[in-house]
Design an enzyme around this catalytic site. Structure first.
Site, mmCIF file in Angstrom:
data_model
loop_
_atom_site.group_PDB
_atom_site.id
_atom_site.type_symbol
_atom_site.label_atom_id
_atom_site.label_comp_id
_atom_site.label_asym_id
_atom_site.label_seq_id
_atom_site.Cartn_x
_atom_site.Cartn_y
_atom_site.Cartn_z
ATOM 1 N N ARG A 122 86.527 25.176 -14.819
ATOM 2 C CA ARG A 122 86.650 26.604 -15.192
ATOM 3 C C ARG A 122 85.309 27.309 -15.346
ATOM 4 N NH1 ARG A 122 90.842 24.413 -18.399
ATOM 5 N NH2 ARG A 122 92.796 24.634 -17.277
ATOM 6 N N LYS A 144 79.252 38.022 -6.265
ATOM 7 C CA LYS A 144 80.434 37.858 -5.408
ATOM 8 C C LYS A 144 80.348 36.482 -4.765
ATOM 9 C CE LYS A 144 81.873 42.463 -4.034
ATOM 10 N NZ LYS A 144 82.009 43.419 -2.925
ATOM 11 N N GLU A 186 71.157 44.810 6.143
ATOM 12 C CA GLU A 186 71.561 45.087 4.749
ATOM 13 C C GLU A 186 70.468 45.881 4.024
ATOM 14 O OE1 GLU A 186 74.582 44.598 3.820
ATOM 15 O OE2 GLU A 186 75.391 42.655 4.448
ATOM 16 N N LYS A 228 70.591 47.093 -5.642
ATOM 17 C CA LYS A 228 71.825 46.326 -5.853
ATOM 18 C C LYS A 228 72.057 46.070 -7.337
ATOM 19 C CE LYS A 228 74.999 42.982 -4.431
ATOM 20 N NZ LYS A 228 75.468 42.046 -3.427
ATOM 21 N N GLU A 238 83.629 46.085 -9.015
ATOM 22 C CA GLU A 238 83.972 46.991 -7.913
ATOM 23 C C GLU A 238 85.231 47.804 -8.177
ATOM 24 O OE1 GLU A 238 82.959 45.426 -3.969
ATOM 25 O OE2 GLU A 238 84.651 46.569 -3.189
ATOM 26 N N ARG A 242 80.512 50.323 -6.838
ATOM 27 C CA ARG A 242 80.062 49.135 -6.096
ATOM 28 C C ARG A 242 80.601 49.114 -4.672
ATOM 29 N NH1 ARG A 242 79.333 42.845 -8.035
ATOM 30 N NH2 ARG A 242 78.667 42.103 -5.992
ATOM 31 N N ASN A 246 79.685 48.326 0.570
ATOM 32 C CA ASN A 246 80.447 47.864 1.736
ATOM 33 C C ASN A 246 80.379 48.823 2.911
ATOM 34 O OD1 ASN A 246 81.519 45.397 0.667
ATOM 35 N ND2 ASN A 246 82.720 46.683 -0.710
ATOM 36 N N HIS A 249 81.170 47.648 6.385
ATOM 37 C CA HIS A 249 81.765 46.305 6.288
ATOM 38 C C HIS A 249 83.239 46.273 6.702
ATOM 39 C CE1 HIS A 249 78.029 45.511 4.281
ATOM 40 N NE2 HIS A 249 78.347 44.287 3.941
ATOM 41 N N HIS A 253 83.671 43.386 9.060
ATOM 42 C CA HIS A 253 84.502 42.204 8.797
ATOM 43 C C HIS A 253 85.539 42.022 9.911
ATOM 44 C CE1 HIS A 253 83.553 42.040 4.192
ATOM 45 N NE2 HIS A 253 82.587 41.555 4.930
ATOM 46 N N HIS A 266 76.759 38.068 10.274
ATOM 47 C CA HIS A 266 77.278 39.074 9.336
ATOM 48 C C HIS A 266 76.474 40.377 9.436
ATOM 49 C CE1 HIS A 266 79.091 40.768 5.743
ATOM 50 N NE2 HIS A 266 77.872 40.995 5.265
#
Ligand code: NAD
Ligand code: GLY
Length: 364
Positions: A122, A144, A186, A228, A238, A242, A246, A249, A253, A266
């Site tokens: 955990r 993330k 980026e 960032k 997010e 935030r 993206n 993206h 993606h 990427h």
């Protein structure tokens, strides 16, 4: 602390952490141990990075009970199967909740290792040592973590913050030109979404970045991490701002998943996706032709692709974009640029308009 090391702080209350940026940090024996919780340390890396940098790290960690997991290299291995291998190694070594997990690698290793740390018993402490420009300016900061699924990129994961991020600029010397450019995609993103002065700086200094000029890289990494860190401090999970990280993206993606993981890097997919987002912003009346041209030109100068893959049909794009994490119900939502340096929160875009961009965008 040595004076040539810059330190930023990601402010998240009790979970705040430092981001160190400097040359040869992997040789600084006093930096890492203060973030290690017990004698048990596990390093996650891959077959490309291990021969280059694992020995250096092992020297710093010589006094710990150390396990190393060396995964195969590639986006196609960013799967739950390989995270399970990390958990098995942790259990085999009888590591407990105080064990510290260190990721040594690019975004793939950082995302997978972070996710393994988030779930093992955990949650165990972890430290990011990013080794690609992309990971140094983006993926190692902000918590993330996760893996890909055959049906969608980064669809399985958790928000889980590291205890510290160590950015050693010297490791970029061994990074190839294609990967360097992918990281610059980026970097450009930060200029576009909220930092117009930085965008102009990149326009003026792109050749220095491509030549791996240390001073230029150091500035770009620090400014990117600062942008960032400010965004994540404001909206860790997010629920709002935030999402602008993206930019490009949603299309990107779709390119990565649709073309097969690893075919487009990427950062390359993000570059194309951002050009498509700029085209869409123009169709919505926010950007003029000249601004779209300025954006595409900078990506081209950074030696990044700016045209959509011919093989990816519009209907397939739309199908893939329909599983994006920003979507609500059946609506596809995209980050739009209002101008250079100002992104809008995700907005619902009609299929008809998306089709106009996907069918009509032809680059410069
Ligand atoms: P990557 O991790 O695949 O690394 C790129 C390549 O460079 C790999 O072959 C790697 O072995 C090699 N490499 C790494 N460091 C090197 C070095 N110093 N010298 C020589 N070779 C080196 O790719 P990436 O671009 O770093 O990361 C992409 C991943 O990051 C994607 O999975 C993406 O989804 C994820 N990502 C996550 C976030 C986030 O916020 N968590 C943000 C952006 C991207
Ligand atoms: N890379 C996007 C984010 O961290 O939110």
């Amino acid at each position: 602390m040595m004076s040539n090391i810059k330190q930023l702080q990601l402010e998240l209350g009790t979970r705040s952490y430092p981001i160190f940026i400097g040359s040869n940090l992997l040789s600084q024996i006093d930096l890492l141990p203060q973030y290690i919780a017990s004698q048990q340390v596990i390093v996650i890396t891959n077959t490309t990075i291990a021969p280059l940098y694992l020995e250096k790290l092992k020297k710093i960690l010589a006094s710990y009970s150390l396990e190393c997991v060396i995964l195969p290299d590639g986006e196609q291995y960013k799967t739950l199967n390989y995270v399970e291998k990390i958990w098995t190694d942790l259990l085999d070594a009888k590591f407990n909740r105080k064990a510290t997990l260190i990721t040594l690698g690019g975004g793939v290793i950082g995302d997978m290792g972070g996710f393994a740390a988030a779930c093992y018993q955990r949650g165990i402490p972890f430290i990011q040592i990013p080794t690609t420009l992309l990971a140094q300016v983006d993926s190692s900061v902000g918590g993330k973590t996760g893996v890909n699924h055959v049906l969608g990129k980064n669809m399985i994961g958790a928000f889980y913050q590291p205890k510290a991020v160590l950015i050693d600029i010297s490791v970029l010397k061994t990074l190839n030109d294609r990967q360097l450019s992918a990281g610059i995609a980026e970097v450009i993103k930060y200029g576009l979404i909220r930092d117009p002065e930085f965008f102009e700086w990149i326009e003026k200094n792109i050749e220095r970045l491509l030549a791996k000029d240390e001073e230029a890289l150091s500035f770009a990494i620090e400014r990117s991490c600062l942008n960032k860190a400010e965004i994540v401090a404001e909206d860790e999970h997010e629920s709002g701002i935030r999402a602008i990280l993206n930019l490009g993206h949603t299309f990107g993606h779709a390119i990565e998943t649709g073309m097969g993981y690893g075919v487009y890097l990427h950062g390359e997919a993000v570059a194309i996706g951002t050009c498509l987002a700029a085209d869409l912003s123009r169709r919505l009346g926010y950007l003029n032709d000249e601004t779209v041209l300025r954006i595409i030109t900078l990506f081209q100068r950074a030696k990044l692709p700016t045209l959509s893959p011919e093989k990816l049909a519009t209907d397939r794009y739309l199908e893939l974009m329909s599983v994006d994490k920003k979507n609500i119900d059946d609506d596809i939502r995209v980050i739009i640029l209002k101008k250079i340096g100002k992104a809008n929160l995700p907005i619902k875009v009609t299929t008809a308009l998306l089709k106009e961009t996907l069918n009509g965008y032809r680059g410069v």
